[in-house]
Design an enzyme around this catalytic site. Structure first.
Site, PDB file in Angstrom:
ATOM      1  N   ARG A  61     -69.028 -15.193  -6.885  1.00 23.33           N
ATOM      2  CA  ARG A  61     -69.000 -14.802  -5.311  1.00 23.33           C
ATOM      3  C   ARG A  61     -67.633 -15.935  -4.739  1.00 23.33           C
ATOM      4  O   ARG A  61     -66.888 -15.513  -4.205  1.00 23.33           O
ATOM      5  CB  ARG A  61     -69.952 -15.025  -4.741  1.00 23.33           C
ATOM      6  CG  ARG A  61     -69.755 -14.380  -3.335  1.00 23.33           C
ATOM      7  CD  ARG A  61     -71.100 -14.304  -2.270  1.00 23.33           C
ATOM      8  NE  ARG A  61     -70.933 -13.755  -1.083  1.00 23.33           N
ATOM      9  CZ  ARG A  61     -71.286 -14.400   0.030  1.00 23.33           C
ATOM     10  NH1 ARG A  61     -71.738 -15.595  -0.012  1.00 23.33           N
ATOM     11  NH2 ARG A  61     -71.154 -13.828   1.108  1.00 23.33           N
ATOM     12  N   HIS A  65     -64.146 -14.696  -3.027  1.00 25.78           N
ATOM     13  CA  HIS A  65     -63.794 -15.329  -1.539  1.00 25.78           C
ATOM     14  C   HIS A  65     -62.608 -16.226  -1.515  1.00 25.78           C
ATOM     15  O   HIS A  65     -61.858 -16.326  -0.661  1.00 25.78           O
ATOM     16  CB  HIS A  65     -65.030 -16.132  -1.081  1.00 25.78           C
ATOM     17  CG  HIS A  65     -66.227 -15.010  -0.615  1.00 25.78           C
ATOM     18  ND1 HIS A  65     -67.053 -15.336   0.328  1.00 25.78           N
ATOM     19  CD2 HIS A  65     -66.417 -13.855  -0.992  1.00 25.78           C
ATOM     20  CE1 HIS A  65     -67.962 -14.394   0.693  1.00 25.78           C
ATOM     21  NE2 HIS A  65     -67.627 -13.520   0.012  1.00 25.78           N
ATOM     22  N   VAL A  69     -58.466 -14.296   0.103  1.00 27.62           N
ATOM     23  CA  VAL A  69     -57.979 -15.265   1.263  1.00 27.62           C
ATOM     24  C   VAL A  69     -56.552 -15.687   0.616  1.00 27.62           C
ATOM     25  O   VAL A  69     -56.757 -17.049   0.233  1.00 27.62           O
ATOM     26  CB  VAL A  69     -58.926 -16.268   1.703  1.00 27.62           C
ATOM     27  CG1 VAL A  69     -58.153 -16.693   3.099  1.00 27.62           C
ATOM     28  CG2 VAL A  69     -60.272 -15.399   2.170  1.00 27.62           C
ATOM     29  N   GLY A  71     -54.870 -15.254  -2.100  1.00 24.84           N
ATOM     30  CA  GLY A  71     -54.799 -15.284  -3.357  1.00 24.84           C
ATOM     31  C   GLY A  71     -55.668 -16.468  -3.828  1.00 24.84           C
ATOM     32  O   GLY A  71     -56.524 -17.167  -3.026  1.00 24.84           O
ATOM     33  N   ASP A  73     -56.105 -19.502  -5.070  1.00 27.60           N
ATOM     34  CA  ASP A  73     -55.574 -20.817  -4.892  1.00 27.60           C
ATOM     35  C   ASP A  73     -56.375 -22.087  -4.461  1.00 27.60           C
ATOM     36  O   ASP A  73     -55.735 -23.076  -4.286  1.00 27.60           O
ATOM     37  CB  ASP A  73     -54.251 -20.629  -3.943  1.00 27.60           C
ATOM     38  CG  ASP A  73     -55.146 -20.308  -2.440  1.00 27.60           C
ATOM     39  OD1 ASP A  73     -56.271 -20.424  -2.544  1.00 27.60           O
ATOM     40  OD2 ASP A  73     -54.163 -20.236  -1.420  1.00 27.60           O
ATOM     41  N   ASN A  93     -68.796 -17.306   4.866  1.00 30.03           N
ATOM     42  CA  ASN A  93     -68.972 -18.388   4.009  1.00 30.03           C
ATOM     43  C   ASN A  93     -69.920 -19.466   4.443  1.00 30.03           C
ATOM     44  O   ASN A  93     -70.683 -20.199   3.473  1.00 30.03           O
ATOM     45  CB  ASN A  93     -67.668 -19.262   3.514  1.00 30.03           C
ATOM     46  CG  ASN A  93     -66.715 -18.472   2.843  1.00 30.03           C
ATOM     47  OD1 ASN A  93     -67.005 -17.577   2.007  1.00 30.03           O
ATOM     48  ND2 ASN A  93     -65.307 -18.581   2.924  1.00 30.03           N
ATOM     49  N   HIS A 192     -72.908  -7.001  -7.370  1.00 33.03           N
ATOM     50  CA  HIS A 192     -74.166  -7.225  -6.957  1.00 33.03           C
ATOM     51  C   HIS A 192     -75.307  -6.666  -7.760  1.00 33.03           C
ATOM     52  O   HIS A 192     -76.387  -6.667  -7.278  1.00 33.03           O
ATOM     53  CB  HIS A 192     -74.080  -6.459  -5.432  1.00 33.03           C
ATOM     54  CG  HIS A 192     -73.135  -6.861  -4.540  1.00 33.03           C
ATOM     55  ND1 HIS A 192     -72.861  -6.325  -3.251  1.00 33.03           N
ATOM     56  CD2 HIS A 192     -72.478  -8.178  -4.317  1.00 33.03           C
ATOM     57  CE1 HIS A 192     -72.193  -7.162  -2.611  1.00 33.03           C
ATOM     58  NE2 HIS A 192     -71.797  -8.167  -3.269  1.00 33.03           N
ATOM     59  N   ASP A 237     -80.281  -6.719  -6.780  1.00 31.58           N
ATOM     60  CA  ASP A 237     -80.889  -5.774  -7.717  1.00 31.58           C
ATOM     61  C   ASP A 237     -82.533  -6.124  -7.974  1.00 31.58           C
ATOM     62  O   ASP A 237     -82.658  -7.232  -8.551  1.00 31.58           O
ATOM     63  CB  ASP A 237     -80.187  -6.011  -9.014  1.00 31.58           C
ATOM     64  CG  ASP A 237     -80.807  -5.321 -10.423  1.00 31.58           C
ATOM     65  OD1 ASP A 237     -81.789  -4.793 -10.132  1.00 31.58           O
ATOM     66  OD2 ASP A 237     -80.459  -5.529 -11.384  1.00 31.58           O
ATOM     67  N   THR A 240     -83.376  -6.816 -12.028  1.00 28.97           N
ATOM     68  CA  THR A 240     -83.277  -7.935 -12.962  1.00 28.97           C
ATOM     69  C   THR A 240     -81.829  -8.772 -12.200  1.00 28.97           C
ATOM     70  O   THR A 240     -80.523  -8.751 -12.554  1.00 28.97           O
ATOM     71  CB  THR A 240     -82.719  -7.285 -14.125  1.00 28.97           C
ATOM     72  OG1 THR A 240     -81.322  -6.484 -13.849  1.00 28.97           O
ATOM     73  CG2 THR A 240     -83.617  -6.594 -15.045  1.00 28.97           C
TER      74      THR A 240
END
Ligand code: HEM
Ligand SMILES: *[C@@H]1O[C@H](CO)[C@@H](O)[C@H](O)[C@H]1NC(C)=O
Ligand SMILES: *[C@@H]1O[C@H](CO)[C@@H](O)[C@H](O)[C@H]1NC(C)=O
Length: 318
Positions: A61, A65, A69, A71, A73, A93, A192, A237, A240
């Site tokens: 994740r 994220h 935003v 690229g 970087d 965040n 997810h 999930d 699992t």
């Protein structure tokens, strides 16, 4: 003969220049300057997952994220200071993005092996891939050569990172802004299949939406009351949550998506419904589409050449 060599020279130079102009990443970028990079990152990821399986989801994740935003970087890794506001405290965040200390650990080991050579953005891209692989998911080649930003934008993080209350049209629009397709949206949402989300973010779906299995909603309502328990986490999930597989899509078919945005992918739109069905029925199709989407996402707008810098400490500019 001389003119032949001249022509060759022109061609080779033109090729070299066009390569340099290109923002292209390449898998062998550090093969001379940091040959141990891939094994150092993978070792760090394996150690972190052994310590806590969820961290693989968190690292994946984090890369998402970062990329959405401006690229991929490393901008998400910059700490806020008294004089600098970064992305860590943006709404999607704050108290949610995690895995920063794992990246710090890996970066420290990379710095020992090859000082001031490898960007934090590249380490994050590799750690995301290795997380997926080590939790049983597909692999892909990670292009390298990203450099680290010297800026970050909280406002842009709030603007570009999609939220769980969005409808399908908005989700599609959000991905399209990054040049990602409807297929990428459905495939990448398969992330997810691992990780957790908070009561405050799935509450509207389990109380107010009608496209949810009633007994599934009920069992979640007992863990997530109408008020309180905001920060109680549940797995996306429920079977699992630390294994990367296509159960996420099977749950969507059964109307057992945990957040509104997930169930939107299987809610009557013929195109996305078909994709969800395809990935639910065929794990290989899912893995292929996920890997393809990750390569696209990982390549978003990198800083290359002499832009940005190679941060020594991922949390701050040099
Ligand atoms: C399609 C739009 C998306 C929305 C609306 C969305 C929303 C969310 C939300 C609300 C959470 C839980 C945050 C929390 O409770 O703290 C979450 C977690 C997560 N997201 Fe997404 N997400 C999306 C796409 C993606 C993509 C493209 C990826 C990666 C390729 C991804 C990977 C993850 C992972 C792995 C977690 C679990 C993290 C953990 O347990 O630490 N998501 N997402
Ligand atoms: C981030 O979370 C902290 C702790 O909950 C809170 O004090 C702070 O106001 C939040 N920052 C922003 C920008 O919302
Ligand atoms: C459900 O919808 C109603 C009416 O829009 C709203 O007042 C309420 O806050 C919502 N409940 C949840 C849990 O989102």
């Amino acid at each position: 003969m001389a003119s032949y060599y001249f022509l060759l020279f022109v061609l080779v130079t033109a090729f070299a220049l066009s390569e340099a102009d290109d923002n292209k990443l390449c898998t062998y970028f550090y093969s001379d300057s940091c040959p141990k990079l891939l094994s150092i990152v993978n070792r760090g990821v394996i150690k972190a997952i052994r310590n806590e399986a969820r961290i693989g989801a968190s690292l994946l994740r984090l890369h998402f994220h970062d990329c959405f935003v401006n690229g991929c970087d490393g901008s998400i890794l910059l700490d806020d200071t008294n004089s600098f506001v970064g992305e860590k405290t943006a709404a999607p965040n704050n108290n949610s993005a995690r895995g920063f200390d794992v990246i710090d650990d890996i970066k420290a080991n990379v710095e020992k092996a090859c000082p001031s050579t490898v960007s934090c953005a590249d380490i994050l891209a590799l750690a995301a891939r290795d997380s997926v692989v080590n939790l049983g998911g597909p692999s892909w080649e990670v292009g390298l050569g990203r450099r680290d930003s010297i800026t970050a934008s909280r406002a842009d993080a709030n603007r570009y990172i999609p939220g769980p209350f969005l409808n399908l049209d908005k989700l599609k629009e959000n991905f399209a802004k990054q040049g990602l397709s409807e297929k990428d949206l459905v495939a990448l949402s398969g992330a997810h299949t691992i990780g957790l989300t908070r009561c405050s973010l799935f509450r509207p779906h389990i109380y107010n939406d009608s496209n949810i299995d009633p007994s599934f909603a009920k069992s979640l309502q007992s863990k997530c009351p109408r008020t309180g328990n905001d920060n109680v986490y549940q797995p996306f999930d429920f079977q699992t949550p630390t294994h990367f597989d296509n159960l996420y899509y099977k749950h969507l078919l059964a109307k057992k998506g945990l957040v509104h945005s997930d169930q939107e992918l299987f809610n009557g739109n013929p195109t996305t419904d078909k994709l969800v069905q395809k990935y639910a029925n065929d794990n290989e199709e899912f893995f292929e589409a996920f890997a393809e989407g990750m390569v696209k996402m990982s390549n978003l707008n990198p800083l290359t050449g002499s832009k940005g810098q190679i941060r020594i400490n991922c949390r701050k500019n040099n």
